[in-house]
Design an enzyme around this catalytic site. Structure first.
Site, short mmCIF file in Angstrom:
data_model
loop_
_atom_site.label_atom_id
_atom_site.label_comp_id
_atom_site.label_asym_id
_atom_site.label_seq_id
_atom_site.Cartn_x
_atom_site.Cartn_y
_atom_site.Cartn_z
CG ASP A 20 -2.18 4.14 -1.75
OD1 ASP A 20 -2.88 4.07 -2.78
OD2 ASP A 20 -2.31 3.35 -0.80
CB SER B 134 -0.96 -0.04 1.18
OG SER B 134 -1.90 0.98 1.08
CG ASP C 159 -6.03 1.26 -1.04
OD1 ASP C 159 -5.02 1.97 -1.21
OD2 ASP C 159 -6.24 0.63 0.02
CG ASP D 267 -2.77 -0.41 -2.64
OD1 ASP D 267 -2.57 0.74 -2.18
OD2 ASP D 267 -3.54 -1.24 -2.09
#
Ligand code: MG
Length: 433
Positions: free
Chosen positions: A228, A90, A232, A230
């Site tokens: 960020d 993440s 999400d 990833d």
């Protein structure tokens, strides 16, 4: 063995993490017949992915490799499978990696599912499948196009505005620019290539997005988008080159999707209730927001930049959020929408502590005479003109405090009283910071 933090498994990449990836794959593969795997852009992504796939296959699952995908993209295509495994850490630095496990509705594995995986991983007698049960793996191509094609119909084509995208060289480097171009935007890219390294600190907070703020101003763009590692998460910069706070973006996005019932965490600003939304509050962490949305709601968010649109999936979807923000900025200046959202003084801090005498803390806090108290996550005390949240950190040995009030003086007073209550209750020499 506790493996899962608030957002899956995360650690600096090493032999132990790689071995764990195999065992998690094995545990998932024993209980799920058909699994899809994706990675973000980290250098260790391929090594981790092949370890997971090896485990999945050894567990008896069929397996598809979707390649580099943002978490929300993998979550979206997981609807075609029994489970999804996302290899990502993440917003952690590039030397980290980790694993998020996803359900077909896009939600993360819940606490019961996590315990099942943890038990299987720590069970030394856990067997691989018999040789005649082993399946093949294949390549899943077009995940990003699938995700884009699912988002496009919800937005007007021909947006005709300039947008700067800073993907931080994370997993959205390809998908967000391509989606916005398909919507008609002129896209200026910043850090949108896959190198395995992150040119800026990858968490999309104001301090890490100064280059994006400058790029929006210098290129005369209508909006800036940041993700960020990833994707999400999504945060925005307005047409005046100002970073938009998560509290204000929550309200702006809720208005954009026409939300009536929304879900957010306990620490979001009280402005969201004042704007007339029907709000349900959860513990801190986007997985709790996602879980609560299973009980209904038009929109959910955490002010760290996780925005959940149940119309597409129960995974925070920074890609879908980017389309929403671009569409908004095409209709009206984002700065005007942002400035219409009330903002109140909000203070955050923490006390380093290995433990706290709970009865003493509770009686200290109750002496502040709140109008009401919620124990959803620590103590949230509501007062006529503000609130105070005192809770243990989920990731560090700290007690966190958040205070918000109509005036700066009152916010400071609530914070100071809360801090005194905590300092009086910590076991050994707490330090405020
Ligand atoms: Mg993330």
């Amino acid at each position: 063995m506790k493996l899962f933090g608030s957002s899956g498994i995360r650690a600096v990449f090493d032999r132990d993490l790689l071995a764990l990836a195999f065992r998690v794959g094995l545990a998932v593969g024993r209980n799920h017949g058909n699994v899809v795997v994706g990675t973000d852009t980290r250098t260790s992504g391929d090594a981790m992915k092949h370890a997971v796939i090896s485990g999945l296959l050894a567990g008896g699952a069929r397996c598809s490799d979707a390649g580099i995908t943002p978490t929300p993209t993998l979550a979206f295509i997981t609807r075609e499978f029994d489970a999804g495994v996302m290899i990502t850490a993440s917003h952690n630095p590039p030397e980290y990696n980790g694993i998020k496990l996803l359900n077909p509705d896009g939600s993360s594995f819940d606490s019961l599912q996590q315990v099942q995986i943890e038990e299987a991983v720590s069970d030394e007698s856990f067997e691989v499948a018999r040789w005649e049960e082993i399946k093949h793996s294949d390549i899943y191509s077009g995940a990003i196009e699938h995700h884009i094609d699912s988002i496009l119909p919800g937005f007007p084509a021909g947006l005709n505005l300039k947008v700067v995208v800073d993907a931080g060289c994370g997993a959205a480097s390809e998908v967000t620019p391509r989606l916005l171009e398909r919507l008609g935007c002129e896209v200026v890219t910043l850090n949108c290539y896959n190198s395995g390294f992150f040119p800026r600190d990858i968490e999309p907070i104001e301090a890490n997005l100064q280059e994006l703020c400058r790029a929006v101003t210098e290129s005369n763009a209508r909006v800036g988008i940041a993700h960020d590692g990833d994707a999400d998460r999504m945060m925005a910069v307005d047409d005046r080159g100002r970073f938009v706070s998560g509290d204000r973006l929550l309200a702006v996005l809720a208005q954009a999707v026409g939300a009536k019932d929304l879900v957010t965490t306990l620490d979001a600003s009280m402005a969201i209730e004042e704007m007339g939304f029907n709000v349900r509050r959860t513990k801190i962490g986007d997985t709790w927001v996602s879980e609560e949305l299973k009980n209904g709601g038009d929109f959910g968010g955490e002010t760290s930049g996780c925005w959940i649109f149940p119309v597409i999936s129960l995974c925070p979807d920074g890609i879908y959020a980017a389309a929403q923000v671009a569409a908004l900025a095409g209709q009206q200046k984002l700065s005007e929408l942002v400035d219409a959202v009330p903002v109140y003084p909000l203070l955050r801090g923490s006390v380093a502590s290995d433990g706290v005498a709970m009865p003493r803390l509770e009686s200290n806090l109750m002496a502040m005479k709140p109008l009401s108290v919620s124990n959803t996550d620590g103590f949230k005390m509501n007062f006529k003109d503000g609130w105070l949240l005192v809770r243990a950190s989920g990731t560090e040995p700290k007690i966190r405090l958040t205070a918000e009030a109509k005036t700066g003086e009152r916010a400071q007073q609530l914070y100071d009283n809360g801090l005194a209550a905590v300092m009086d209750s910590v076991d050994t020499g707490g330090r405020a910071n």
